[in-house]
Design an enzyme around this catalytic site. Sequence first.
Site, PDB file in Angstrom:
ATOM      1  N   ASP A   4     -18.979  -2.821  -0.697  1.00 40.71           N
ATOM      2  CA  ASP A   4     -19.398  -3.712  -1.772  1.00 40.71           C
ATOM      3  C   ASP A   4     -20.723  -3.263  -2.409  1.00 40.71           C
ATOM      4  O   ASP A   4     -21.622  -2.802  -1.706  1.00 40.71           O
ATOM      5  CB  ASP A   4     -19.563  -5.113  -1.153  1.00 40.71           C
ATOM      6  CG  ASP A   4     -19.659  -6.195  -2.187  1.00 40.71           C
ATOM      7  OD1 ASP A   4     -19.706  -5.888  -3.381  1.00 40.71           O
ATOM      8  OD2 ASP A   4     -19.683  -7.368  -1.775  1.00 40.71           O
ATOM      9  N   TRP A  21      -9.377  -3.436   0.481  1.00 43.75           N
ATOM     10  CA  TRP A  21      -9.091  -4.552  -0.442  1.00 43.75           C
ATOM     11  C   TRP A  21      -9.546  -5.848   0.233  1.00 43.75           C
ATOM     12  O   TRP A  21      -8.900  -6.325   1.148  1.00 43.75           O
ATOM     13  CB  TRP A  21      -7.606  -4.573  -0.740  1.00 43.75           C
ATOM     14  CG  TRP A  21      -7.077  -5.669  -1.611  1.00 43.75           C
ATOM     15  CD1 TRP A  21      -7.485  -6.965  -1.686  1.00 43.75           C
ATOM     16  CD2 TRP A  21      -5.996  -5.552  -2.541  1.00 43.75           C
ATOM     17  NE1 TRP A  21      -6.733  -7.658  -2.584  1.00 43.75           N
ATOM     18  CE2 TRP A  21      -5.806  -6.821  -3.130  1.00 43.75           C
ATOM     19  CE3 TRP A  21      -5.151  -4.510  -2.927  1.00 43.75           C
ATOM     20  CZ2 TRP A  21      -4.814  -7.065  -4.074  1.00 43.75           C
ATOM     21  CZ3 TRP A  21      -4.162  -4.762  -3.864  1.00 43.75           C
ATOM     22  CH2 TRP A  21      -3.999  -6.024  -4.440  1.00 43.75           C
ATOM     23  N   ASP A  22     -10.644  -6.379  -0.258  1.00 40.53           N
ATOM     24  CA  ASP A  22     -11.282  -7.534   0.371  1.00 40.53           C
ATOM     25  C   ASP A  22     -10.898  -8.826  -0.351  1.00 40.53           C
ATOM     26  O   ASP A  22     -10.389  -8.801  -1.479  1.00 40.53           O
ATOM     27  CB  ASP A  22     -12.810  -7.313   0.306  1.00 40.53           C
ATOM     28  CG  ASP A  22     -13.576  -8.060   1.381  1.00 40.53           C
ATOM     29  OD1 ASP A  22     -12.995  -8.948   2.037  1.00 40.53           O
ATOM     30  OD2 ASP A  22     -14.773  -7.765   1.554  1.00 40.53           O
ATOM     31  N   MET A  23     -11.151  -9.956   0.279  1.00 41.84           N
ATOM     32  CA  MET A  23     -10.922 -11.275  -0.319  1.00 41.84           C
ATOM     33  C   MET A  23     -11.862 -12.233   0.399  1.00 41.84           C
ATOM     34  O   MET A  23     -11.611 -12.603   1.533  1.00 41.84           O
ATOM     35  CB  MET A  23      -9.467 -11.686  -0.075  1.00 41.84           C
ATOM     36  CG  MET A  23      -9.080 -12.943  -0.791  1.00 41.84           C
ATOM     37  SD  MET A  23      -8.187 -14.090   0.225  1.00 41.84           S
ATOM     38  CE  MET A  23      -7.542 -15.167  -1.028  1.00 41.84           C
ATOM     39  N   ASN A  24     -12.963 -12.579  -0.251  1.00 43.65           N
ATOM     40  CA  ASN A  24     -14.032 -13.256   0.482  1.00 43.65           C
ATOM     41  C   ASN A  24     -14.120 -14.758   0.305  1.00 43.65           C
ATOM     42  O   ASN A  24     -15.106 -15.358   0.725  1.00 43.65           O
ATOM     43  CB  ASN A  24     -15.377 -12.615   0.134  1.00 43.65           C
ATOM     44  CG  ASN A  24     -15.571 -11.333   0.919  1.00 43.65           C
ATOM     45  OD1 ASN A  24     -15.627 -11.349   2.144  1.00 43.65           O
ATOM     46  ND2 ASN A  24     -15.632 -10.215   0.227  1.00 43.65           N
ATOM     47  N   ASP A  54     -15.178  -9.416  10.834  1.00 44.43           N
ATOM     48  CA  ASP A  54     -16.539  -9.009  10.487  1.00 44.43           C
ATOM     49  C   ASP A  54     -17.415  -8.958  11.729  1.00 44.43           C
ATOM     50  O   ASP A  54     -18.555  -8.513  11.664  1.00 44.43           O
ATOM     51  CB  ASP A  54     -17.150  -9.994   9.487  1.00 44.43           C
ATOM     52  CG  ASP A  54     -16.843  -9.577   8.061  1.00 44.43           C
ATOM     53  OD1 ASP A  54     -16.408  -8.433   7.850  1.00 44.43           O
ATOM     54  OD2 ASP A  54     -17.041 -10.406   7.147  1.00 44.43           O
TER      55      ASP A  54
HETATM   56  C1  DGJ Z   1     -16.449  -8.927   3.875  1.00 46.38           C
HETATM   57  C2  DGJ Z   1     -15.921  -7.746   4.630  1.00 46.38           C
HETATM   58  O1  DGJ Z   1     -15.236  -8.139   5.768  1.00 46.38           O
HETATM   59  C3  DGJ Z   1     -17.081  -6.835   4.968  1.00 46.38           C
HETATM   60  O2  DGJ Z   1     -16.642  -5.783   5.767  1.00 46.38           O
HETATM   61  C4  DGJ Z   1     -17.680  -6.351   3.693  1.00 46.38           C
HETATM   62  O3  DGJ Z   1     -16.752  -5.571   3.001  1.00 46.38           O
HETATM   63  C5  DGJ Z   1     -18.130  -7.515   2.846  1.00 46.38           C
HETATM   64  N1  DGJ Z   1     -17.081  -8.491   2.679  1.00 46.38           N
HETATM   65  C6  DGJ Z   1     -18.599  -7.050   1.505  1.00 46.38           C
HETATM   66  O4  DGJ Z   1     -18.885  -8.075   0.646  1.00 46.38           O
END
Ligand code: DGJ
Length: 737
Positions: free
Chosen positions: A361, A471-474, A542
């Site tokens: 990121d 490919w993330d999704m936060n 994480d």
């Molecule tokens: C959440 C992911 O799990 C992390 O490894 C990292 O990519 C962050 N997002 C970045 O915003």
Amino acid sequence: MSLIEWDAASRQLHLRNDAVSYVMRVHDGGALGHLHFGAALSAGRSYAHLGPSSFAGFSNRLDQPVALEYPTPASGDFRVPALTVEQEDGSTVLDLAYRSHRITPGKPELEGLPSTYVESAREAETVEVVLADGRSGVEARLSYTIFENAPVIIRTAAIVNGGTQTVKVRCAMSASIDFADAGWELVHLSGAWARERHVVRRLLAPGRQSVGSLRGASGHQHNPFIALASPGANEESGEVYGFSLVYSGNFLAEVEVDPYSRARARIGIHPEAFAWTLDPGAALQLPEAVLAFSPAGFGALSDAYHRLYRERLARGAWRDRPRPILINNWEATYFGFNERKLLEIAGSARDLGVELFVLDDGWFGARDDDTSSLGDWSVNRRKLPSGIEGVATQVEALGMRFGLWIEPEMVSEDSDLFRAHPDWAIGVPGRPRTEERNQYVLDFSRPEIVDHVHGVISRILASAPISYVKWDMNRNITEPYSTALPPDRQGEFFHRYTLGVYDLYRRLTAEFPQVLFESCAGGGGRFDPGLLAFAPQAWTSDDTDAVERLAIQWGTSLVYPLSSMGAHVAAVPNHQVGRITPLSTRAAVAFFGVFGYELDPTQLTAAERDEIREQIAFYKRHRELFQRGRFIRLAGPHGDSGNETAWMVVSADSRAAIAGFYRALNRPNPAPRRLRLRGLDAGLRYRVSVWPPDPYEPAAERGGDELMRAGLEVGAGRWEAAGQGDFWCRLFVLEAI
Ligand code: DGJ
């Protein structure tokens, strides 16, 4: 080969291989009844007598059975239904009766949804049974696949409106199974961010008990999986049934125990926040549920899921390829990097043997923290003057591959995309939207938004030598609503969103077949079989602390193979829990997964660098075994004292194995420990050496029989040494002589 038997006289369908049987029968009134799912039964016999239940039921309508394959509400079976369809008159009564069935070799693809597959039609057989409600014309097309060599039954259904009036599907489960009793423990994988998929067990009790998600993603909180295990079942014994849903959105996995101590298990799209309108002729395809049966505990259940998900769910160029050892800059720099820093990390990691550098990121827009720029997928030239192409090319010149982080479903309020298209963010017009991590979710139920994101991401991936995508999704979805759907179709929103995600995955993986995709959702918030069909690996959590990871990887491994679990060595004190664990322990935990690093290698001492160089060489030597071997849990967070964990991988021919033993807290004056291994060849002799190498423990020769029946001595030679300290680990490398 005949895996599915139809007996016209008794109107019985029997799906059968050497490991499982699934039997159903068309009852006299036309209802499709469930007779048996479990250990294999003899072919060529009628099991009709297994049909009636102790519950008399409402016999004029349901005749004998109350164990129905696809129960509907409001006609005497008061338990949770599999299918609820609201008809034009507002009623939900259906009378599903058998119409036809068709047995075909192989397994058809599911329209629009990820699924398991066959490579040759000989591997499996599928039967589609059509049930129909005469009055409304509603059809349930139930599909069952049995593989030749797996203790699994794959179920799905399509709901078809064969009538002339519009109807609304309010609940449609992928599978529903009635058990003859309720003497089972319910097992699920639950937790939260940074402590995903811990194993939870509880005895079934009268009433409904469930796990699920209403977040728009399968979620950190519960995985789309449950098991029913005979009380006390362990890794090697006891009957266990698994229910796993190949889906990444809202789901429900539920068991209801009725007053007669019978259990009904169902799994599918969560019926809350769901309603799907079917005009005449329209169909709704449901995700598939993978039902597995083990007569020999959780170990054999995991064997079945691991093999199927590694070989017949994951697909594409990376399915069978050794996965690269990567370094990710997230915990090394967070948002604070520039081109020089990234190349220093990459160069330093390359010298240690790392194969892939992943830029996480913060590389785009004006993103220096998490308050802006999601949606603006153009490189930040202030940080990276030579752009993604320049950085990727320089990384390649170092002799490594380059990977890139994206979060395509999201938009920051502070972004050009949001300023141009505020209506693209999910929300209810006239109401505030809830922000999470300063971001909104794009309305992927709208194909034009998926098209836009596809165009942007596709251009980036084509612009540089990018070999890997994370490919993330936060965040999850709040205020679910799509301005593109009419008011009476808002119940379709969540499922359409998930279909939009799959559509983008499908297009990008097809366009970039050589790119390795890893899915991620704030760690393991969308670690599910649906995404594994596109991205063969996922960021497990994480939480990079070695001790926390033992429980997370243990639980995850109940269903998912090691080749799907991203596992990295991070710096200490650990960023999530502040714990300081030895470098060797961090590696010894992460080896049991797709291995990598998540730290700044330029900050390491010379001794640490030597140690890491050796770790990487070790993993490369044994990569095939770690990523494709049979994984066996030996002693864990859910056995023994809770202080010790042990697991192992063993090759298909049983000639090579590596066992890992981990002890969280050291205790004074410990008793010697023996660890019984599994999966070896009792007739072979093995050379056993320890890792990290220890002069007190030279390699020894042991018989497979001894290692499995008497056990392996752990800490032999200097067990009592106080110097071992906390968070101690030992790997045992076994090679057949
Ligand atoms: C959440 C992911 O799990 C992390 O490894 C990292 O990519 C962050 N997002 C970045 O915003």
